[in-house]
Design an enzyme around this catalytic site. Structure first.
Site, mmCIF file in Angstrom:
data_model
loop_
_atom_site.group_PDB
_atom_site.id
_atom_site.type_symbol
_atom_site.label_atom_id
_atom_site.label_comp_id
_atom_site.label_asym_id
_atom_site.label_seq_id
_atom_site.Cartn_x
_atom_site.Cartn_y
_atom_site.Cartn_z
ATOM 1 C CE LYS A 65 -3.933 1.914 2.611
ATOM 2 N NZ LYS A 65 -4.763 1.815 3.818
ATOM 3 C CB SER A 140 -8.150 3.646 2.661
ATOM 4 O OG SER A 140 -7.272 3.080 3.627
ATOM 5 C CB SER A 164 -8.283 0.781 5.516
ATOM 6 O OG SER A 164 -8.972 1.987 5.386
HETATM 7 N N1 GLN Z 1 -13.203 4.371 6.306
HETATM 8 C C1 GLN Z 1 -12.525 4.718 7.514
HETATM 9 C C2 GLN Z 1 -12.061 6.154 7.426
HETATM 10 O O1 GLN Z 1 -12.314 6.745 6.441
HETATM 11 C C3 GLN Z 1 -11.371 3.802 7.760
HETATM 12 C C4 GLN Z 1 -10.178 4.071 6.930
HETATM 13 C C5 GLN Z 1 -8.991 3.261 7.313
HETATM 14 O O2 GLN Z 1 -9.104 2.214 7.959
HETATM 15 N N2 GLN Z 1 -7.813 3.741 6.954
HETATM 16 O O3 GLN Z 1 -11.464 6.678 8.291
#
Ligand code: GLN
Length: 470
Positions: A65, A140, A164
């Site tokens: 990532k 994400s 994410s």
């Molecule tokens: N969707 C959540 C957020 O927007 C989690 C994102 C993540 O785990 N990086 O914060």
């Protein structure tokens, strides 16, 4: 799958295997990779072909990532503000992977600074779901999940601040684990909300996740929250006889799609058929989790992202003017709208006068949520429910309505607030779209959720199906 791949590489050629992957990626329309480390990866593959070595991941390519620092490979969090930044060092997890002979093949797309659940906030444009190119892969870590599900990489790493890793694993029909907070070093992970996040594997099978965990977990003194001790996860214990599963009442009902609910109940019945028992439990503060999570995550983000001023690295557009103008120019141009929204809201929640009303209150709710889990784990060994309340939605469907995006995280964020581990495994389909089962464990008890997930996987065909549209 990685075990078989290792055999295949030993009897065949890592260079050939990797070249085929690169060819596939070049022709792909998923937009899962942001950059490829073609030269260094092929060089490493050639070396493996001459002398395979003994590493546990020797010759195995892995996708990483965008927010995990890779020495010599651009790391930009899919944000314009970090375009062109090449880290001079590797994250702890990358050092561990390299020490075991893994080949870093490239970086994967993500929501900007990991803020999102759809990979649509990236400065590189959205990644597509391999099961349906009109839909999001989740986020994400959507790039990491899409390239594994689409057969462009055998495994990947993502990061999970509020879901994410698990969300894209669920939307793309693969396995994803969010480890216990403190189990995997965050050294070299570019911080979004550091009290919540962990790096975790995205793979095709539960065994592969266990293998990657053995490589990346363990103490690192450069992360002050890193836990002592090294765990082993392989071989995974088989069978679920005697395991007590708690089914949180709050994880079903309003807002959960009927098809998701059906697939998850079928999975619970399968586990029961395999010898586990289940009972309903309650996590009464689930309804407050989203509000607490978003206040805490945005507050931490506003502080963590203050360091991006373009002075030492990253974007430096145009002429330098006075300090204030230069600083705000860089941040206005460099950050996308979602990141700006979160910096603004986080700064507000931390400001004098509002700190007690928002941030402090959110911390108190966080404690109550953690206590919900501790109470439930007195009676049961693990919890089971849906990872996401809905299957993958269409690209563009929710991006202009942030609240509807945040709501989709309802079953993933409580886990990060509590710091417990959770895995998402494929458990069925809603039409042509995969559905994920979430198994949640006690702190540092990854072994039990891996055991239940592995036993479930062995008894069901869902992980074997590959998307046809790729
Ligand atoms: N969707 C959540 C957020 O927007 C989690 C994102 C993540 O785990 N990086 O914060």
């Amino acid at each position: 799958m990685l075990m078989e791949l290792k055999e295949q590489l030993l009897s065949g050629s890592a260079e050939e295997y990797l070249s085929k992957l690169f060819l596939k990626i070049e022709r792909s329309s998923l937009n899962g990779f942001t950059s490829l480390a073609r030269e260094s990866a092929l060089q490493q593959a050639r070396e493996f072909d001459k002398n395979p070595g003994k590493g546990r991941l020797a010759g195995v390519p892995i996708a990483i990532k965008e927010c995990i620092s890779t020495k010599g490979i651009e790391t930009n969090c899919s944000s314009n503000i970090l375009r062109g930044y090449i880290p001079p060092y590797d994250a702890h997890v990358i050092q561990q992977l390299k020490a075991e002979g893994a080949i870093i093949m490239g970086k994967t797309n993500m929501d900007e600074f990991a803020m999102g659940s759809s990979t649509e906030t990236s400065c590189f444009g959205p990644t597509r779901n391999p099961w349906d190119h009109d839909r999001v892969p989740g986020g994400s870590s959507g790039g990491s999940a899409a390239v594994v599900a689409g057969g462009e990489a055998p495994c990947a790493l993502g990061s999970d601040t509020g879901g994410s890793v698990r969300c894209p694993a669920s939307f793309c029909g693969i396995v994803g684990l969010k480890p216990t907070y403190g189990l995997v070093s965050r050294f070299g992970l570019i911080a979004y909300a550091n009290s919540l996040e962990q790096i975790g594997p995205l793979t095709r099978t539960v065994e592969d996740t266990a293998l990657l965990m053995e490589v990346i977990a363990g103490h690192d003194e450069r992360d002050t929250t890193s836990a002592e001790g090294k765990k082993s996860y392989l071989p995974i214990k088989e069978g679920v006889g005697g395991l007590k599963i708690g089914i949180p009442r709050e994880y079903f009902g309003e807002g959960v799609s009927k098809e998701v609910e059906r697939a998850v109940w079928d999975a619970i019945n399968t586990l029961e058929g395999l010898g586990a028992t289940w009972k309903e439990v309650s996590l009464p503060h689930t309804k407050n989790a989203l509000a607490a999570y978003y206040v805490i995550a945005m507050s931490e983000a506003s502080s963590n992202l203050a360091r991006f001023d373009g002075l030492r690295y990253g974007l430096r557009p145009g002429e330098d003017k006075d300090w204030h103008t230069t600083f705000s120019d860089i941040r206005a141009k460099g950050f996308g709208p979602e990141t700006k929204r979160r910096i603004l809201l986080g700064t507000y929640a931390l400001s004098a006068g509002y700190y007690g009303r928002y941030y402090l209150k959110a911390l108190k709710v966080r404690t109550l949520i953690k206590e919900d889990f501790l109470r439930a784990f007195k009676d049961v060994d693990l919890l089971a429910g849906p990872t996401m309340p809905i299957p993958a939605f269409r690209i563009g469907e929710r991006i202009n309505d942030p609240l509807s995006l945040y709501l989709a995280d309802v079953f993933t964020v409580p886990i990060n607030l509590a710091g417990v581990p959770a895995i998402s495994v494929p458990c069925g389909f809603a039409g042509h779209l995969p559905v994920g089962l979430q198994l949640i464990g006690r702190h540092f008890d990854e072994a039990t959720i891996l055991q239940a997930a592995h036993t479930f996987e062995k008894a069901t065909p869902f992980h074997e199906r590959m998307p046809e549209v790729v």
